[in-house]
Structures are given as structure tokens and as C-alpha cells.
Design an enzyme around this catalytic site. Structure first.
Site, PDB file in Angstrom:
ATOM      1  N   LYS A 163       0.277  -8.186  10.111  1.00 48.93           N
ATOM      2  CA  LYS A 163      -1.035  -8.521   9.553  1.00 48.93           C
ATOM      3  C   LYS A 163      -1.218  -9.989   9.169  1.00 48.93           C
ATOM      4  CE  LYS A 163       0.103  -7.408   4.749  1.00 48.93           C
ATOM      5  NZ  LYS A 163      -0.303  -6.681   3.530  1.00 48.93           N
ATOM      6  N   SER A 182       9.511   3.434   8.384  1.00 48.48           N
ATOM      7  CA  SER A 182       9.410   1.971   8.456  1.00 48.48           C
ATOM      8  C   SER A 182      10.681   1.394   9.060  1.00 48.48           C
ATOM      9  CB  SER A 182       9.162   1.373   7.063  1.00 48.48           C
ATOM     10  OG  SER A 182      10.284   1.572   6.225  1.00 48.48           O
ATOM     11  N   ASN A 198      -9.437  -7.744   1.378  1.00 52.00           N
ATOM     12  CA  ASN A 198      -8.172  -8.223   0.815  1.00 52.00           C
ATOM     13  C   ASN A 198      -7.746  -7.368  -0.368  1.00 52.00           C
ATOM     14  OD1 ASN A 198      -8.755 -10.269   2.619  1.00 52.00           O
ATOM     15  ND2 ASN A 198      -8.069 -11.887   1.254  1.00 52.00           N
ATOM     16  N   TYR A 202      -5.154 -10.928  15.194  1.00 56.35           N
ATOM     17  CA  TYR A 202      -4.907  -9.794  14.299  1.00 56.35           C
ATOM     18  C   TYR A 202      -6.139  -8.900  14.213  1.00 56.35           C
ATOM     19  CZ  TYR A 202      -4.596  -7.215   9.922  1.00 56.35           C
ATOM     20  OH  TYR A 202      -4.634  -6.221   8.977  1.00 56.35           O
ATOM     21  N   LYS A 250     -11.180  -7.782   8.954  1.00 55.28           N
ATOM     22  CA  LYS A 250     -11.001  -8.718  10.070  1.00 55.28           C
ATOM     23  C   LYS A 250     -11.212  -8.055  11.431  1.00 55.28           C
ATOM     24  CE  LYS A 250      -8.014 -11.616   7.275  1.00 55.28           C
ATOM     25  NZ  LYS A 250      -8.443 -10.926   6.038  1.00 55.28           N
ATOM     26  N   VAL A 276      -2.858 -14.014  -0.799  1.00 53.99           N
ATOM     27  CA  VAL A 276      -3.093 -15.307  -1.438  1.00 53.99           C
ATOM     28  C   VAL A 276      -2.815 -15.282  -2.945  1.00 53.99           C
ATOM     29  CG1 VAL A 276      -5.553 -14.907  -1.836  1.00 53.99           C
ATOM     30  CG2 VAL A 276      -4.719 -17.246  -1.557  1.00 53.99           C
ATOM     31  N   PHE A 285       0.836  -1.200   0.000  1.00 52.80           N
ATOM     32  CA  PHE A 285       0.000   0.000   0.000  1.00 52.80           C
ATOM     33  C   PHE A 285       0.869   1.248   0.000  1.00 52.80           C
ATOM     34  CE2 PHE A 285      -1.925   3.585   2.109  1.00 52.80           C
ATOM     35  CZ  PHE A 285      -3.156   3.694   1.469  1.00 52.80           C
ATOM     36  N   THR A 307      -8.879 -23.715   1.715  1.00 54.50           N
ATOM     37  CA  THR A 307      -9.233 -24.072   3.091  1.00 54.50           C
ATOM     38  C   THR A 307     -10.662 -24.586   3.209  1.00 54.50           C
ATOM     39  OG1 THR A 307      -9.736 -21.753   3.505  1.00 54.50           O
ATOM     40  CG2 THR A 307      -7.567 -22.521   4.152  1.00 54.50           C
TER      41      THR A 307
END
Length: 333
Positions: free
Chosen positions: A91, A43, A173, A141, A133, A181, A22, A199
């Protein structure tokens, strides 16, 4: 009302976690479309900063090695800054389950440090990135990001004489982001894997592109009063369709839900429907607490008018009215 290009002209912007997917996309967009005075990347990883400095090679950029756990360093980095974007986080869901204290230190205590440093330096606007989430969290998380969201919302109440505005942007996502993923599936295909792990065949997720996420954050800077959570209207996709898109000729194998995973993600829980306002292409979740100065969240600073949602409304990845098919995802990539 000025667009985000004009709004950021002659402004100094700091982004925590700025070497991530991002952050790099955000910095590129700001450099290419605005006359921002300075962009500070804050960072921990000196190698990523060195590579980013060579890749971007722009005199308006500055780099600070620092951790959001370090309040003193944040105070120093935020001197003279106008706008702060908080994107730093641990994350990875399963890793957070096995290293809970580390996740708490970065995602909760780090958020608190960012807030305190922004207040001390009288930053004008602060946006914290959140995640689907954080709504009805079942993993560590998500729980830490919910705590972070609450901290940023409540910061509007204890800012004292500071005029700092704090808001949150929550989305799903990100297509192709580091550690997600999509690159994982792509690597399996490149390595000629005999099967793609899924999954659960019922699993769905919200999806947004990096560019869409960056644009939504920039637009939210123009819209924000402080205290609200912005949620974009974005499509969902079945994980089985994601596998079909990236590996159409490779069989899938059901491996079971990993630690902390949900079947479906929620961005606006049913229990928060009384706080939600719907706009043309986004929602706002109003704060549960009241502020010293009342705010009318039904009207954004761009004069967009929102409406209350139905009492039993829930914005979930499985009851969405926008869906990505395999071909749609390939176009995004």
C-alpha cells in the site's frame, strides 16, 4: 436482526494481512466482543505472527504463514472458514511506483487468488478492504486496488453453485496506522526535527480511526447483499492542520507532491454518482454490472433505506461537510 457479536458467534474467520494495524485491531475487537469459534491470521511475516501470538494469547487464534500470491496455501488455510476479510496489500504509494510488478502480483493477482480460494471452499461472506485511492486513480497502488475492487464485485457473478457473497469496503487514511503520516510526523517531533515536510498547503485527506474502520467492516458484514462497495461518511482534514496538531511549534517546509500523490482524495467520483446511494452514515456504490439474481441495494439487510444522490454528486476530501480541526485530531489520538 442480530448484531455483529451474535452474527460472529461460533464462526471461523480468516483475515489476510492480519498482523497489520487493521488486522490487529479487528482481531482484538472480535475476540473481546464475540464468541467467534476461531480467528485465523494469514500473513507473511513470522516475527510479527510470533509477537502477535504472545500479545493476544487466545486459544481461539490460529496463525498461517502464507502469501496471497500462493493459491495452494490459501486453499489450505480457508478450509472450514465461514468469513474472510481480505486486508493484505502492498500500500505504500511511492514504493509501488518504483516496484509496479510486485504491487500488481500482491494487490491484483493476490485478490484473484483469494476469490478463487473462497469460492472453492464455499466461504459464506467475503469483504475486501479498499482505499480512496482506488477512485479516479493516478498512481499504481490506486489502480491495483481499483482492479481488486472490480474483481471482488464481479466474483458475485461467477460463483456458480457457491453461495459466497463478495463486497468491498472503501475508506480513507487511517489515523495512526503503520507507515502512515501520523506516526511519521510524531517521530519527527520526537527527534526534534527543525521542520515538518508538507507536500502542498492545499492538500486534504479523509480520516478514520482504526476502531471506526473495524466497526464499519463488521457492520458491513450485516448489511451486505454482495456486489456493493460500502463507503463511510468520515471527516476530512487539511495536511497543514495535521502538522499544526502534531507539531504546533515546528515550522513546515513545502517539498512538493511525491510520485503518485493527489492534492485531494475522492471516494465517490462524479462519474459514479448515478450508482451511489446515500444512507444515514454511509454510502453504497452499486455495481456497474448486473447479476444473475437481481439485488435491491436501496435496502440493506439491516432494513436501512438508501436514496439516490444528486446527478453531479462527488464525495471528495476537499468538498466534505465534515472537517477535523487540530484539536479534534488530538482527541482521536
Amino acid at each position: 436482526m442480530p448484531n455483529h457479536q451474535n452474527m460472529l458467534d461460533n464462526q471461523t474467520i480468516l483475515i489476510t494481512g492480519g498482523t497489520g494495524s487493521f488486522g490487529k485491531c479487528f482481531v482484538r475487537k472480535v475476540l473481546d466482543t464475540t464468541n467467534a469459534k476461531k480467528i485465523i491470521v494469514y500473513s507473511r511475516d513470522e516475527l510479527k505472527q510470533s509477537e502477535m501470538a504472545m500479545e493476544f494469547n487466545d486459544p481461539r487464534m490460529r496463525f498461517f504463514i502464507g502469501d496471497v500470491r500462493d493459491l495452494e496455501r490459501l486453499n489450505y488455510a480457508l478450509e472450514g472458514v465461514d468469513i474472510c476479510i481480505h486486508a493484505a496489500a502492498l500500500k505504500h504509494v511511492p514504493i509501488a511506483e518504483y516496484n509496479p510488478l510486485e504491487c500488481i502480483k500482491t494487490n491484483i493477482m493476490g485478490a484473484s487468488n483469494v476469490i478463487n480460494a473462497c469460492l472453492k471452499n464455499a466461504i459464506s461472506q467475503v469483504i475486501a478492504l479498499s482505499t480512496d485511492k482506488a477512485a479516479n486513480p493516478i498512481n499504481l497502488y490506486g489502480a491495483t486496488k481499483l482492479c481488486s475492487d472490480k474483481l471482488f464485485v464481479s466474483a458475485n457473478n461467477f460463483k456458480g453453485s457457491s453461495q459466497t457473497q463478495f463486497s468491498v469496503v472503501r475508506y480513507g487514511n487511517v489515523v495512526g496506522s503503520r507507515g502512515s503520516v501520523v506516526p511519521f510526523f510524531k517521530k519527527l517531533v520526537q527527534n526534534k526535527a527543525s521542520e515538518i515536510p508538507i507536500t502542498d498547503i492545499r492538500m486534504t485527506r479523509f480520516w478514520i480511526t482504526l476502531d471506526e474502520g473495524v466497526s464499519f467492516v463488521l457492520k458491513s458484514l450485516k448489511r451486505m447483499h454482495g456486489g456493493e462497495i460500502f463507503v463511510p461518511k468520515i471527516p476530512s482534514m487539511k495536511m497543514t492542520d495535521l502538522a499544526k496538531a502534531l507539531a504546533p511549534n515546528t515550522p513546515t517546509k513545502i517539498i512538493g507532491i511525491r510520485p503518485g500523490e493527489k492534492l485531494h482524495e475522492v471516494m465517490i467520483p462524479k462519474d459514479e454518482s448515478h450508482l451511489a446511494l446515500e444512507f444515514e452514515d454511509f454510502f453504497i456504490i452499486q455495481p456497474t454490472i448486473s447479476f444473475q439474481t437481481p439485488k435491491d441495494y436501496t435496502l440493506t439487510k439491516l432494513h436501512e433505506k438508501g436514496q439516490k444522490v444528486a446527478p453531479d454528486f462527488e464525495y471528495s476530501s476537499h468538498n466534505n461537510n465534515q472537517w477535523l480541526e487540530p484539536d479534534d485530531l488530538l482527541k482521536l489520538l
